[in-house]
Motif scaffolding. Structure first.
Motif, mmCIF file in Angstrom:
data_model
loop_
_atom_site.group_PDB
_atom_site.id
_atom_site.type_symbol
_atom_site.label_atom_id
_atom_site.label_comp_id
_atom_site.label_asym_id
_atom_site.label_seq_id
_atom_site.Cartn_x
_atom_site.Cartn_y
_atom_site.Cartn_z
ATOM 1 N N ARG A 232 7.251 -5.265 12.502
ATOM 2 C CA ARG A 232 6.262 -5.999 11.706
ATOM 3 C C ARG A 232 4.959 -5.229 11.546
ATOM 4 N NH1 ARG A 232 6.864 -10.706 14.215
ATOM 5 N NH2 ARG A 232 5.225 -10.255 15.738
ATOM 6 N N GLN A 233 4.424 -4.700 12.650
ATOM 7 C CA GLN A 233 3.165 -3.964 12.563
ATOM 8 C C GLN A 233 3.323 -2.589 11.912
ATOM 9 O OE1 GLN A 233 0.211 -5.374 13.091
ATOM 10 N NE2 GLN A 233 -0.636 -3.495 12.197
ATOM 11 N N PRO A 234 4.353 -1.810 12.265
ATOM 12 C CA PRO A 234 4.554 -0.545 11.551
ATOM 13 C C PRO A 234 4.717 -0.725 10.041
ATOM 14 C CG PRO A 234 5.802 -0.523 13.579
ATOM 15 C CD PRO A 234 5.246 -1.919 13.431
ATOM 16 N N LEU A 235 5.325 -1.830 9.605
ATOM 17 C CA LEU A 235 5.459 -2.065 8.166
ATOM 18 C C LEU A 235 4.098 -2.123 7.498
ATOM 19 C CD1 LEU A 235 7.260 -2.763 5.698
ATOM 20 C CD2 LEU A 235 7.001 -5.176 6.336
ATOM 21 N N LYS A 236 3.121 -2.657 8.183
ATOM 22 C CA LYS A 236 1.790 -2.790 7.599
ATOM 23 C C LYS A 236 1.000 -1.482 7.591
ATOM 24 C CE LYS A 236 1.095 -7.709 8.632
ATOM 25 N NZ LYS A 236 0.888 -8.108 7.214
ATOM 26 N N SER A 237 1.226 -0.619 8.583
ATOM 27 C CA SER A 237 0.305 0.511 8.715
ATOM 28 C C SER A 237 0.934 1.845 9.123
ATOM 29 C CB SER A 237 -0.785 0.169 9.738
ATOM 30 O OG SER A 237 -0.213 -0.101 11.010
ATOM 31 N N LYS A 238 2.227 1.886 9.420
ATOM 32 C CA LYS A 238 2.860 3.132 9.873
ATOM 33 C C LYS A 238 4.167 3.350 9.114
ATOM 34 C CE LYS A 238 0.940 3.280 14.586
ATOM 35 N NZ LYS A 238 0.126 2.047 14.548
ATOM 36 N N ARG A 239 4.021 3.678 7.846
ATOM 37 C CA ARG A 239 5.190 3.886 6.992
ATOM 38 C C ARG A 239 5.371 5.378 6.711
ATOM 39 N NH1 ARG A 239 2.158 -0.251 4.754
ATOM 40 N NH2 ARG A 239 1.424 1.113 3.067
ATOM 41 N N CYS A 240 6.602 5.788 6.514
ATOM 42 C CA CYS A 240 6.875 7.209 6.258
ATOM 43 C C CYS A 240 8.050 7.349 5.302
ATOM 44 C CB CYS A 240 7.149 7.952 7.568
ATOM 45 S SG CYS A 240 8.594 7.351 8.497
ATOM 46 N N LEU A 241 8.205 8.562 4.800
ATOM 47 C CA LEU A 241 9.353 8.953 3.989
ATOM 48 C C LEU A 241 10.208 9.903 4.805
ATOM 49 C CD1 LEU A 241 7.479 9.868 0.665
ATOM 50 C CD2 LEU A 241 8.412 7.626 1.308
ATOM 51 N N TRP B 42 4.547 3.138 -1.041
ATOM 52 C CA TRP B 42 4.983 3.076 0.356
ATOM 53 C C TRP B 42 4.027 3.832 1.282
ATOM 54 C CZ3 TRP B 42 8.173 -0.141 2.571
ATOM 55 C CH2 TRP B 42 8.683 0.136 3.831
ATOM 56 N N LEU B 43 3.490 4.934 0.806
ATOM 57 C CA LEU B 43 2.597 5.740 1.641
ATOM 58 C C LEU B 43 1.122 5.371 1.463
ATOM 59 C CD1 LEU B 43 4.045 9.382 1.550
ATOM 60 C CD2 LEU B 43 4.392 7.585 3.252
ATOM 61 N N ASP B 44 0.816 4.462 0.571
ATOM 62 C CA ASP B 44 -0.583 4.090 0.313
ATOM 63 C C ASP B 44 -1.131 3.267 1.475
ATOM 64 O OD1 ASP B 44 -3.016 3.109 -0.605
ATOM 65 O OD2 ASP B 44 -2.267 2.674 -2.625
ATOM 66 N N PRO B 45 -2.094 3.791 2.233
ATOM 67 C CA PRO B 45 -2.603 3.065 3.405
ATOM 68 C C PRO B 45 -3.378 1.803 3.048
ATOM 69 C CG PRO B 45 -3.925 5.026 3.001
ATOM 70 C CD PRO B 45 -2.750 5.100 2.060
ATOM 71 N N THR B 46 -3.753 1.646 1.787
ATOM 72 C CA THR B 46 -4.482 0.440 1.393
ATOM 73 C C THR B 46 -3.542 -0.730 1.113
ATOM 74 O OG1 THR B 46 -4.510 0.903 -0.990
ATOM 75 C CG2 THR B 46 -6.252 1.896 0.350
ATOM 76 N N VAL B 47 -2.241 -0.462 1.053
ATOM 77 C CA VAL B 47 -1.257 -1.517 0.804
ATOM 78 C C VAL B 47 -0.713 -2.003 2.137
ATOM 79 C CG1 VAL B 47 0.926 -2.115 -0.289
ATOM 80 C CG2 VAL B 47 -0.622 -0.510 -1.412
#
Length: 222
Positions: free
Chosen positions: A86-95, A173-178
Motif C-alpha cells: 500500500r505505501q510503496p504504491l504511493k511513493s516507491k514505484r519503479c519500472l 507511474w514514475l511521477d512522484p507527484t501522483v
C-alpha cells in the motif's frame, strides 16, 4: 504470476529508450529468477535512475528478510489494499525492464514453458514497487513485479501476466507527484494481445541454475 524473465538488450539501448542514468555492472541474463538482483528504474531528484534491486519485496516493517520470497509479485486488483504494498504504491514505484518473460502451461503432471515477447522483439517494462529494509546488517533494497489479468494471447497459457506499461503510463507511474491509488491502479491493465507473440522453449529454463542463450530459443510451434 511472473516468476521468471529475461533481459539481454544492450544497456545503452535501454538507457536511450527509457531515458535513465545508470552506473554499475550489467550483463545479459536469460533466466532471471526471484531472489536475485535485477535492473530497475526509479525517479530520483527529478531524473530517472537505474539501479539494482533484489527481486522479492521485503517490507520496511518485516522482521525477517526471507519474507521477500513470498513477495515476488503483487496483484493489481489488491495492491492498494495489502499492507506490504500500500505505501510503496504511493511513493516507491519503479519500472523493471525485460525483453521476454516465461510462463508454464500445465498438462497433467507436465508443465511446458513458453516465452512471451513483443512482436518486434523490443524490450518492455513491468510496473514494479520497491522498499528499503533496515533491520539487517546492511540495508536491502528490494522490489516486486505487479501482475494483472491475462490478455487473450497469454490466457492460452496462463491466467495472469505482468503489468506492462506503455510510454505514457511509464511517465505517470514514475511521477512522484501522483499518489492516488485509483489513478495508479487504473494503469495496470492487460497489455494488448496484438503487440505480443509467444513460443515454446526448453524445459532447461525450469532450473534457475541454467543461464545461456539456448533457453530463449524456440523449440516447437505453438
Amino acid at each position: 504470476m511472473c516468476g521468471r524473465f529475461s533481459l539481454i538488450t544492450d544497456v545503452y539501448a535501454l538507457m536511450r529508450q527509457y531515458q535513465f542514468e545508470f552506473e554499475g555492472e550489467y550483463e545479459a541474463r536469460y533466466n532471471i529468477a526471484p531472489g536475485t538482483d535485477i535492473l530497475a528504474i526509479a525517479s530520483y531528484g527529478g531524473k530517472r535512475v537505474g539501479g539494482e534491486l533484489r527481486w522479492g519485496l521485503i517490507p520496511f516493517w518485516a522482521d525477517n528478510e526471507k519474507i521477500g520470497y513470498k513477495m515476488i509479485n503483487a496483484r493489481a486488483e489488491t495492491v492498494h489494499e495489502k499492507a506490504s504494498f500500500r505505501q510503496p504504491l504511493k511513493s516507491k514505484r519503479c519500472l523493471i525492464p525485460a525483453d521476454g518473460y516465461f510462463e508454464w502451461k500445465r498438462e497433467g503432471k507436465m508443465k511446458r514453458p513458453f516465452r512471451f515477447v513483443n512482436k518486434d522483439n523490443s524490450p518492455f517494462v513491468f510496473a514494479g514497487l520497491y522498499d528499503r529494509w533496515d533491520k539487517g546488517e546492511r540495508p536491502i533494497f528490494s522490489c516486486t513485479i505487479i501482475t494483472t489479468a491475462a490478455n487473450e494471447k497469454t490466457a492460452e497459457i496462463h491466467d495472469r501476466m505482468p503489468a506492462i506499461l506503455t510510454p505514457g503510463q511509464q511517465d505517470i507511474w514514475l511521477d512522484p507527484t501522483v499518489s492516488d491509488s485509483m489513478a495508479l491502479t487504473s494503469l495496470l491493465k492487460p497489455y494488448p494481445s496484438e503487440k505480443m507473440d509467444f513460443y515454446e522453449v526448453s524445459t532447461l529454463v525450469n532450473s534457475a541454475r541454467n543461464e545461456d542463450r539456448g533457453l530463449i530459443a524456440p523449440i516447437n510451434s505453438k
